[in-house]
Scaffold this active site. Structure first.
Site, PDB file in Angstrom:
ATOM      1  N   THR A 105       0.830  -1.204   0.000  1.00 22.81           N
ATOM      2  CA  THR A 105       0.000   0.000   0.000  1.00 22.81           C
ATOM      3  C   THR A 105       0.865   1.256   0.000  1.00 22.81           C
ATOM      4  O   THR A 105       0.531   2.254  -0.646  1.00 22.81           O
ATOM      5  CB  THR A 105      -0.934   0.010   1.226  1.00 22.81           C
ATOM      6  OG1 THR A 105      -1.694  -1.197   1.256  1.00 22.81           O
ATOM      7  CG2 THR A 105      -1.880   1.200   1.181  1.00 22.81           C
ATOM      8  N   HIS A 153       3.486  -4.196 -15.089  1.00 27.01           N
ATOM      9  CA  HIS A 153       3.182  -2.775 -15.278  1.00 27.01           C
ATOM     10  C   HIS A 153       4.069  -2.213 -16.380  1.00 27.01           C
ATOM     11  O   HIS A 153       5.267  -2.492 -16.423  1.00 27.01           O
ATOM     12  CB  HIS A 153       3.418  -2.007 -13.976  1.00 27.01           C
ATOM     13  CG  HIS A 153       2.771  -0.664 -13.946  1.00 27.01           C
ATOM     14  ND1 HIS A 153       3.259   0.409 -14.666  1.00 27.01           N
ATOM     15  CD2 HIS A 153       1.668  -0.208 -13.299  1.00 27.01           C
ATOM     16  CE1 HIS A 153       2.480   1.451 -14.455  1.00 27.01           C
ATOM     17  NE2 HIS A 153       1.507   1.109 -13.630  1.00 27.01           N
ATOM     18  N   GLU A 192       0.640   5.565 -13.037  1.00 29.22           N
ATOM     19  CA  GLU A 192      -0.208   5.797 -14.201  1.00 29.22           C
ATOM     20  C   GLU A 192      -0.758   7.220 -14.232  1.00 29.22           C
ATOM     21  O   GLU A 192      -1.172   7.720 -15.282  1.00 29.22           O
ATOM     22  CB  GLU A 192      -1.370   4.796 -14.166  1.00 29.22           C
ATOM     23  CG  GLU A 192      -1.984   4.502 -15.500  1.00 29.22           C
ATOM     24  CD  GLU A 192      -2.669   3.145 -15.519  1.00 29.22           C
ATOM     25  OE1 GLU A 192      -3.454   2.907 -16.430  1.00 29.22           O
ATOM     26  OE2 GLU A 192      -2.403   2.336 -14.616  1.00 29.22           O
ATOM     27  N   ARG A 232      -3.400  -1.769 -18.978  1.00 28.48           N
ATOM     28  CA  ARG A 232      -1.980  -1.988 -18.715  1.00 28.48           C
ATOM     29  C   ARG A 232      -1.372  -3.115 -19.549  1.00 28.48           C
ATOM     30  O   ARG A 232      -0.241  -3.006 -20.015  1.00 28.48           O
ATOM     31  CB  ARG A 232      -1.771  -2.292 -17.228  1.00 28.48           C
ATOM     32  CG  ARG A 232      -1.960  -1.076 -16.349  1.00 28.48           C
ATOM     33  CD  ARG A 232      -1.837  -1.412 -14.878  1.00 28.48           C
ATOM     34  NE  ARG A 232      -1.851  -0.194 -14.080  1.00 28.48           N
ATOM     35  CZ  ARG A 232      -1.814  -0.184 -12.762  1.00 28.48           C
ATOM     36  NH1 ARG A 232      -1.767  -1.316 -12.085  1.00 28.48           N
ATOM     37  NH2 ARG A 232      -1.823   0.959 -12.098  1.00 28.48           N
ATOM     38  N   HIS A 269       4.308  -6.253 -11.257  1.00 30.88           N
ATOM     39  CA  HIS A 269       3.705  -5.257 -10.381  1.00 30.88           C
ATOM     40  C   HIS A 269       2.662  -5.820  -9.423  1.00 30.88           C
ATOM     41  O   HIS A 269       2.601  -5.420  -8.262  1.00 30.88           O
ATOM     42  CB  HIS A 269       3.063  -4.161 -11.238  1.00 30.88           C
ATOM     43  CG  HIS A 269       2.411  -3.077 -10.449  1.00 30.88           C
ATOM     44  ND1 HIS A 269       3.049  -2.416  -9.424  1.00 30.88           N
ATOM     45  CD2 HIS A 269       1.149  -2.538 -10.533  1.00 30.88           C
ATOM     46  CE1 HIS A 269       2.233  -1.508  -8.910  1.00 30.88           C
ATOM     47  NE2 HIS A 269       1.083  -1.571  -9.559  1.00 30.88           N
ATOM     48  N   GLU A 310      -4.633  -7.966  -1.666  1.00 29.19           N
ATOM     49  CA  GLU A 310      -3.911  -8.645  -2.744  1.00 29.19           C
ATOM     50  C   GLU A 310      -3.680 -10.122  -2.475  1.00 29.19           C
ATOM     51  O   GLU A 310      -3.377 -10.881  -3.403  1.00 29.19           O
ATOM     52  CB  GLU A 310      -2.572  -7.945  -3.010  1.00 29.19           C
ATOM     53  CG  GLU A 310      -1.925  -8.369  -4.322  1.00 29.19           C
ATOM     54  CD  GLU A 310      -0.632  -7.643  -4.620  1.00 29.19           C
ATOM     55  OE1 GLU A 310       0.058  -8.029  -5.597  1.00 29.19           O
ATOM     56  OE2 GLU A 310      -0.298  -6.688  -3.888  1.00 29.19           O
ATOM     57  N   ARG A 312      -5.718  -6.126 -14.058  1.00 27.13           N
ATOM     58  CA  ARG A 312      -6.233  -5.155 -13.093  1.00 27.13           C
ATOM     59  C   ARG A 312      -6.173  -3.745 -13.668  1.00 27.13           C
ATOM     60  O   ARG A 312      -5.171  -3.347 -14.252  1.00 27.13           O
ATOM     61  CB  ARG A 312      -5.428  -5.209 -11.792  1.00 27.13           C
ATOM     62  CG  ARG A 312      -5.892  -4.195 -10.757  1.00 27.13           C
ATOM     63  CD  ARG A 312      -5.123  -4.354  -9.466  1.00 27.13           C
ATOM     64  NE  ARG A 312      -3.714  -4.008  -9.609  1.00 27.13           N
ATOM     65  CZ  ARG A 312      -3.227  -2.780  -9.516  1.00 27.13           C
ATOM     66  NH1 ARG A 312      -4.027  -1.754  -9.323  1.00 27.13           N
ATOM     67  NH2 ARG A 312      -1.935  -2.559  -9.641  1.00 27.13           N
ATOM     68  N   GLY A 322      -5.725   1.765 -10.015  1.00 25.45           N
ATOM     69  CA  GLY A 322      -6.591   2.432  -9.062  1.00 25.45           C
ATOM     70  C   GLY A 322      -7.578   1.500  -8.384  1.00 25.45           C
ATOM     71  O   GLY A 322      -8.187   1.842  -7.368  1.00 25.45           O
TER      72      GLY A 322
END
Length: 527
Positions: free
Chosen positions: A120, A319, A332, A356, A459, A489, A499, A502
């Site tokens: 996080t 990513h 992003e 992505r 990522h 996660e 994913r 955000g």
């Protein structure tokens, strides 16, 4: 002129002494009046509300203002039992703890790393949510159904639809809940795969992760919830198929068994466990990872031993924009605020705001397998995370496109042509080259100009523990394991094969709240 003034003027040594005395007197007066008193004026943090006093007058508080350096619970205060044991002190874990405490329970958080935060802390872009009060205040017309459809499309229609409906329908409530505890995300931008601005950030546009962790931890500490770090949970204990606590190891104090009425696993994914990644996705061997070192999949392994099952373990997100030498994610939000991607030839090659996986695939197809993010002073002012990238030495800066092109060794004429074409597309609201439709609110024309060299990196792990919308961990027959919950996660199913940027921050808050509520309900039922 007084007699004292004359003496001071005539005597150099006396003048020095007088000056010192005056400084001391002024300092004392300032202290008395409260100027410079840190205890009376909170230190300003990234993302802090500008109108702090106004918010206080409304009875609200800013969770991150004046936050002290984190102090964790001393090991000697560890008890033999708690109502709820939460494994992992990231966003999901701390959120679950706060909701469990609000429900009247006595939770504890066990974190194997030396500090709270987990992945996080590294989040940068923001938190997705639809139909929020902040969107409405800013005239953004968004719908839950649209958020659902675009997330489902982003996941290639493989998302768990029940989880996705719950996620979308509770996203605005999560924004409200954070705001109610002093964590205000009212600066809204956009990420790839979205058609509306729904990525919520701190007011000043700074990275969401550290702001969120600081705010949550402050609330956790204010509520008296114990947080033990360097606490390596090894096993979920059980009796008759029900979770009953955990076994936790401390480096210098051996192993302890902690009893609990329910257990919540929020230990994160396995993006830093290169051996496990190589097992499920050998094609990703050699990629850098943006994950913090504690993301090794311990929670998944413990749940499997307990009889839980997993889903989508092979779905690992790469990513597209990672600074390769330091394995550092370039958020992003930089593209969302208007940056473009160019090759070593100075040409655009992709819709930068596509999902992505699409952007990653386009970079991977380039001969050099890397590209440059190009942006201007306007983007820099709107994406505060760039300040951190500059401090770390990732950003090249020049006063002209020609000078920037020379700095990053791309053809200046071609780069200028690319910028001219792009600015024309922005002006006309039509990207004829790659059909980009979002992140086109501003031209790239304000000097100085910037570049960051990027490439793909591991990522996020979309797969993990299988849960239902109550965050109950499911066994191989699809039945809940009594007393065992999971969020964040460490779980799988919500994102499907890809994913949307955000959505992970939204996930940890939405399902973290649910895990805290449902684990508390179960704990109350235990006699």
């Amino acid at each position: 002129m007084t007699r004292t003034d004359s003496i001071v003027e005539d005597c150099a040594s006396c003048k020095k002494k007088s000056t010192i005395v005056m400084i001391l007197l002024l300092s004392m007066l300032l202290m008395i009046s409260g100027c410079g008193n840190a205890s009376k004026k909170p230190e300003t943090n990234a993302g802090e509300n500008e109108n702090v006093q106004e918010e206080k007058d409304k009875g609200k508080k800013d969770a991150t203002s004046g936050a002290s350096v984190a102090k964790y619970t001393p090991l000697e205060e560890l008890k033999d039992s708690y109502d709820i044991v939460i494994v992992g002190a990231g966003g999901a874990g701390m959120t679950a703890a706060l909701e469990a405490k609000a429900a009247g329970m006595n939770p504890v958080i066990l974190e194997k790393m030396p500090v709270a935060g987990g992945n996080t802390s590294k989040a940068s872009s923001g938190m997705n949510a639809s139909e929020t009060k902040f969107q409405k205040e800013q005239g953004i017309s968004d719908k839950n159904d649209l958020f659902y459809e675009e997330t489902l499309k982003g996941g290639h229609n493989t998302n768990n639809k029940d989880m996705l409906h719950f996620f979308v329908d509770n996203s605005a409530k999560a924004i409200d809940w954070l705001d109610s505890i002093g964590i205000t995300l009212n600066n809204i931008t956009i990420t790839g795969g979205m058609s509306e601005k729904r990525t919520h950030r701190p007011k000043d546009g700074s990275a969401v992760g550290q702001y969120l962790v600081t705010g949550l931890l402050k609330n956790v500490q204010e509520k008296g919830i114990p947080v033990f770090v360097n606490a390596d949970v090894k096993e979920i204990t059980s009796s008759n198929g029900k979770a009953t606590g955990v076994k936790v190891g401390f480096s210098q104090h051996g192993e302890k068994t902690i009893a609990a009425k329910s257990v919540v696993i929020t230990a994160g994914g396995f993006g830093a466990n290169m051996n496990r990644i190589a097992e499920v996705r050998p094609d990703l061997k050699g990629y850098v990872t943006t994950n913090q070192p504690g993301s090794t999949g311990d929670g998944i392994s413990m749940v499997e031993k307990m009889g839980g099952t997993t889903v989508d373990l092979k779905q690992i997100q790469v990513h597209p924009t990672v600074q390769q030498e330091n394995s550092y994610l370039i958020g992003e939000v930089v593209r969302g605020e208007g940056a473009i991607l160019v090759t070593s030839k100075g040409k655009r090659f992709v819709n930068e705001m596509a999902a992505r996986d699409s952007v990653t695939a386009a970079i991977t197809k380039l001969p050099e397998k890397n590209a440059f993010l190009i942006f201007d002073a306007g983007v820099r002012s709107r994406a505060k995370a760039i300040e951190q990238y500059e401090k770390m030495g990732f950003v090249k800066t020049k006063d002209s496109i020609k000078a920037l092109a020379e700095e990053i060794k791309v053809p200046a004429e071609e780069l200028q042509k690319t910028l001219d074409t792009w600015n024309s597309a922005v002006k006309n609201k039509k990207d004829a080259e790659f059909d980009r439709k979002t992140g086109m609110d501003h031209e790239l024309s304000a000097a100085p100009f910037y570049a960051i060299k990027i490439g793909p990196g591991i990522h996020y792990t979309m797969g993990g523990v299988k849960i239902n919308t109550n965050t109950e961990v499911l066994d191989k027959d699809g039945k809940p394991i009594p007393g065992l919950y999971a969020a964040g996660e460490v779980t799988g199913g919500l994102h499907g094969e890809n994913r949307i940027g955000g959505n992970s921050v939204a996930e940890i808050i939405i399902f973290g709240r649910q895990a805290g509520t449902k684990s508390a309900e179960y704990a109350k039922s235990i006699k």
